[in-house]
Scaffold this motif. Structure first.
Motif, PDB file in Angstrom:
ATOM      1  N   LEU A 255      29.153  31.949 -37.092  1.00 39.67           N
ATOM      2  CA  LEU A 255      27.974  32.799 -37.201  1.00 39.67           C
ATOM      3  C   LEU A 255      26.863  32.144 -38.018  1.00 39.67           C
ATOM      4  CD1 LEU A 255      29.778  36.217 -37.787  1.00 39.67           C
ATOM      5  CD2 LEU A 255      28.773  35.355 -35.660  1.00 39.67           C
ATOM      6  N   VAL A 256      27.089  30.898 -38.430  1.00 42.76           N
ATOM      7  CA  VAL A 256      26.088  30.137 -39.177  1.00 42.76           C
ATOM      8  C   VAL A 256      25.335  29.238 -38.204  1.00 42.76           C
ATOM      9  CG1 VAL A 256      25.689  28.468 -41.031  1.00 42.76           C
ATOM     10  CG2 VAL A 256      27.482  30.199 -41.280  1.00 42.76           C
TER      11      VAL A 256
ATOM     12  N   ASP B 106      15.817  26.851 -39.379  1.00 39.64           N
ATOM     13  CA  ASP B 106      15.254  27.990 -40.097  1.00 39.64           C
ATOM     14  C   ASP B 106      15.701  29.301 -39.460  1.00 39.64           C
ATOM     15  OD1 ASP B 106      13.906  26.443 -41.958  1.00 39.64           O
ATOM     16  OD2 ASP B 106      12.175  26.171 -40.624  1.00 39.64           O
ATOM     17  N   GLY B 107      15.784  30.324 -40.297  1.00 41.21           N
ATOM     18  CA  GLY B 107      16.174  31.649 -39.838  1.00 41.21           C
ATOM     19  C   GLY B 107      16.390  32.542 -41.033  1.00 41.21           C
TER      20      GLY B 107
ATOM     21  N   ALA C  97      29.552  25.253 -40.841  1.00 38.45           N
ATOM     22  CA  ALA C  97      28.843  25.801 -39.683  1.00 38.45           C
ATOM     23  C   ALA C  97      29.472  25.234 -38.410  1.00 38.45           C
ATOM     24  CB  ALA C  97      27.359  25.452 -39.737  1.00 38.45           C
ATOM     25  N   ASP C  98      29.929  26.104 -37.523  1.00 40.35           N
ATOM     26  CA  ASP C  98      30.478  25.695 -36.230  1.00 40.35           C
ATOM     27  C   ASP C  98      29.405  25.907 -35.174  1.00 40.35           C
ATOM     28  OD1 ASP C  98      32.903  25.030 -37.335  1.00 40.35           O
ATOM     29  OD2 ASP C  98      33.856  26.934 -36.852  1.00 40.35           O
ATOM     30  N   LEU C  99      28.954  24.808 -34.551  1.00 41.42           N
ATOM     31  CA  LEU C  99      27.804  24.822 -33.649  1.00 41.42           C
ATOM     32  C   LEU C  99      28.206  24.286 -32.279  1.00 41.42           C
ATOM     33  CD1 LEU C  99      25.507  23.076 -36.247  1.00 41.42           C
ATOM     34  CD2 LEU C  99      25.519  25.534 -35.787  1.00 41.42           C
TER      35      LEU C  99
ATOM     36  N   HIS D 221      21.509  28.955 -41.586  1.00 39.75           N
ATOM     37  CA  HIS D 221      21.145  30.358 -41.806  1.00 39.75           C
ATOM     38  C   HIS D 221      22.165  31.281 -41.148  1.00 39.75           C
ATOM     39  CE1 HIS D 221      19.525  29.536 -37.765  1.00 39.75           C
ATOM     40  NE2 HIS D 221      19.785  30.806 -37.536  1.00 39.75           N
ATOM     41  N   PHE D 222      22.115  32.555 -41.524  1.00 40.15           N
ATOM     42  CA  PHE D 222      22.973  33.560 -40.899  1.00 40.15           C
ATOM     43  C   PHE D 222      22.285  34.917 -40.948  1.00 40.15           C
ATOM     44  CE2 PHE D 222      24.105  33.308 -45.367  1.00 40.15           C
ATOM     45  CZ  PHE D 222      24.143  34.643 -45.776  1.00 40.15           C
ATOM     46  N   ALA D 223      22.632  35.776 -40.012  1.00 45.29           N
ATOM     47  CA  ALA D 223      22.030  37.100 -39.926  1.00 45.29           C
ATOM     48  C   ALA D 223      22.642  38.028 -40.979  1.00 45.29           C
ATOM     49  CB  ALA D 223      22.240  37.687 -38.530  1.00 45.29           C
TER      50      ALA D 223
END
Length: 384
Positions: free
Chosen positions: A296-297, A301-302, A333-335, A351-353
Motif C-alpha cells: 500500500l506504499v 509524491d502523494g 514498499a512493494d511496487l 507515500h500512503f493513503a
C-alpha cells in the motif's frame, strides 16, 4: 498462569459447539512445570477452517494434540461437538489427523493404507472397499490405489494420508503442518486441493496448524494467532491483515511497516513528518505504532509523503521491493516491476493513503481482556 486471557467465546456458548465443532475451555498443558499452552479459550464452528498460526514453540501443535488426545490438559476441558472428550483415548474421539511426515506404511499399497483406519475402527469388511474408493476419488488418487508409497511423489503421498483420514468419515480433521515437507510448487498445488476438498466436505471442521502465513490466509475462515503459549488474537484473515490489533499480529500475519509515532489530533508525528491518519481510537499525546502494509506504499509524491535514501532494491519478478531509510527507520514498499528502479543511496519519496494506515496503541498486550476488540469477542467468521 494468569487469569488474563483472550477468548473468542460467544456469550451463548454452552457445553456444545455443534455436531462437528471443537471447543477449548481454558485448556492448559504443562511439561515438567513449564506451561506450553496457557488457558486457551477457542471455538471452531462446525464446517469451519480454523488456522492456528504462530512461530515454533507458540503452543499451536500442543493445542492440536490436546484435541487429538495425545496430550492431557493440566487444566480445562476439550469438547468435540456435544461431547467432552478430555478423558477419552484418541481412537474414541472420531477425528482424522494428517501430519507432515505422511506416516504411511511402506509395505502396504495405497488402498490398504487408506483402509487401515477403518479396520482399526472395526468398520464392516463389506463396507471398506466403497469407502476407500470414495476417499481416493475425493483426493484424486483413484488411479494410484495399487501403488506403494515409494512409487508416489511427496504430494501424492500427502493426498493418500488425507484420504486415509477422510475414510473414517470424521467430523473433525486435524492437520499439523501438512505441507511443510513439500517444495513450493507442490505446496501451492496442495493448497488449492485442500480448498477444493473442503468445499466438497462442508460439514467437516478443520483445525490447521501452520507457521506459514500464506497457508493460513489462503485456507482459513478464521485465524488464531499464537505466541508464547497464549492466544494472541483471533479473527478473519481480512480482519487480522487489514486491521491488526497488536504489533505481533501485524508482523506475523503478512508483512508490515511498523513506525513509532506520536499521536496528535487527527494526525501523527513521525520524525520530521506530520502524517494524516485516523486517530479516533488513540488519545492525543501518547506514543503509538503506525502500521502500513508494503503493497500500500507508493513511489513518488502523494498523501503522507516520506523522503529518504534507498537502502536496498529487490527484484521479485512481477514486483520490486524498495527499502527506504527514513529518519533512522526502514520503510518497505512493494511496487509493480519498475522499468528503471532507483539506485542505492538515491533520495526518493514514498507515500500512503490515510485510510491504509492502522494505528496500534502502545501497551495493548495479548491476554488483556479489556483490550479485546468486539470482533474477537464475537468470533466473527468470514461469511458474517
Amino acid at each position: 498462569m494468569t487469569d488474563h486471557h483472550i477468548s473468542d467465546r460467544r456469550p451463548s456458548d454452552g457445553p456444545t459447539a455443534g455436531r462437528s465443532g471443537i471447543r477449548f475451555d481454558r485448556v492448559s498443558v504443562a511439561y515438567g512445570g513449564n506451561t506450553v499452552l496457557d488457558s486457551l479459550d477457542l471455538t471452531v464452528e462446525p464446517g469451519e477452517v480454523m488456522a492456528l498460526l504462530g512461530p515454533s514453540g507458540s503452543g499451536k501443535t500442543t493445542a492440536l494434540r490436546a484435541v487429538a488426545g495425545f496430550v492431557k490438559p493440566a487444566a480445562g476441558r476439550v469438547f468435540i461437538g456435544e461431547r467432552d472428550v478430555t478423558d477419552l483415548p484418541p481412537h474414541r474421539r472420531g477425528i482424522g489427523m494428517v501430519v507432515q511426515q505422511y506416516a504411511l506404511f511402506p509395505h502396504m499399497r495405497v488402498e490398504d493404507n487408506v483402509a487401515f483406519g477403518m479396520k482399526a475402527q472395526k468398520v464392516t469388511k463389506s463396507e471398506i472397499p466403497a469407502r476407500v474408493a470414495e476417499a481416493l476419488e475425493l483426493t484424486g488418487m483413484t488411479a494410484y490405489a495399487k501403488r506403494y508409497p515409494r512409487e508416489l511423489s511427496g504430494g501424492q503421498q500427502q493426498r493418500v494420508a488425507i484420504a486415509r483420514a477422510l475414510a473414517i468419515r470424521p467430523g473433525v480433521l486435524l492437520l499439523d503442518e501438512p505441507l511443510s515437507a513439500l517444495d513450493a510448487q507442490l505446496r501451492s498445488g496442495m493448497l488449492a486441493e485442500l480448498a477444493r476438498l473442503h468445499r466438497d466436505l462442508p460439514d467437516v471442521s478443520l483445525l490447521y496448524v501452520t507457521h506459514d502465513q500464506v497457508e493460513a490466509l489462503t485456507l482459513a475462515d478464521r485465524i488464531a494467532v499464537m505466541d508464547k503459549a497464549r492466544l494472541q488474537d483471533v479473527g478473519t484473515p481480512q480482519d487480522l491483515y487489514r486491521r491488526p490489533r497488536t504489533e505481533f499480529t501485524a508482523s506475523f500475519v503478512g508483512n508490515a511497516n511498523l513506525l513509532p509515532v506520536t499521536v496528535g489530533s487527527g494526525s501523527v508525528s513521525f520524525g520530521q513528518a506530520e502524517l494524516k491518519v485516523p486517530t479516533q481510537d488513540v488519545a492525543a499525546g501518547v506514543t503509538a505504532t503506525l502500521c502500513v502494509r508494503p503493497h500500500l506504499v507508493g513511489l513518488g509524491d502523494g498523501p503522507n509523503a516520506l523522503t529518504g535514501e534507498v537502502a536496498e532494491v529487490q527484484w521479485r519478478g512481477a514486483t520490486h521491493r524498495l527499502y527506504v531509510d527514513v529518519d533512522g527507520h526502514r520503510v518497505k514498499a512493494d511496487l509493480r516491476e519498475l522499468r528503471q528502479p532507483p539506485a542505492l543511496g538515491e533520495r526518493v519519496t514514498v507515500h500512503f493513503a490515510p485510510e491504509d494506515a492502522v494505528l496500534l496503541a502502545a501497551g495493548v498486550s495479548a491476554g488483556d481482556p479489556a483490550q479485546v476488540p468486539a470482533r474477537v469477542a464475537a468470533g466473527v467468521r468470514k461469511d458474517g
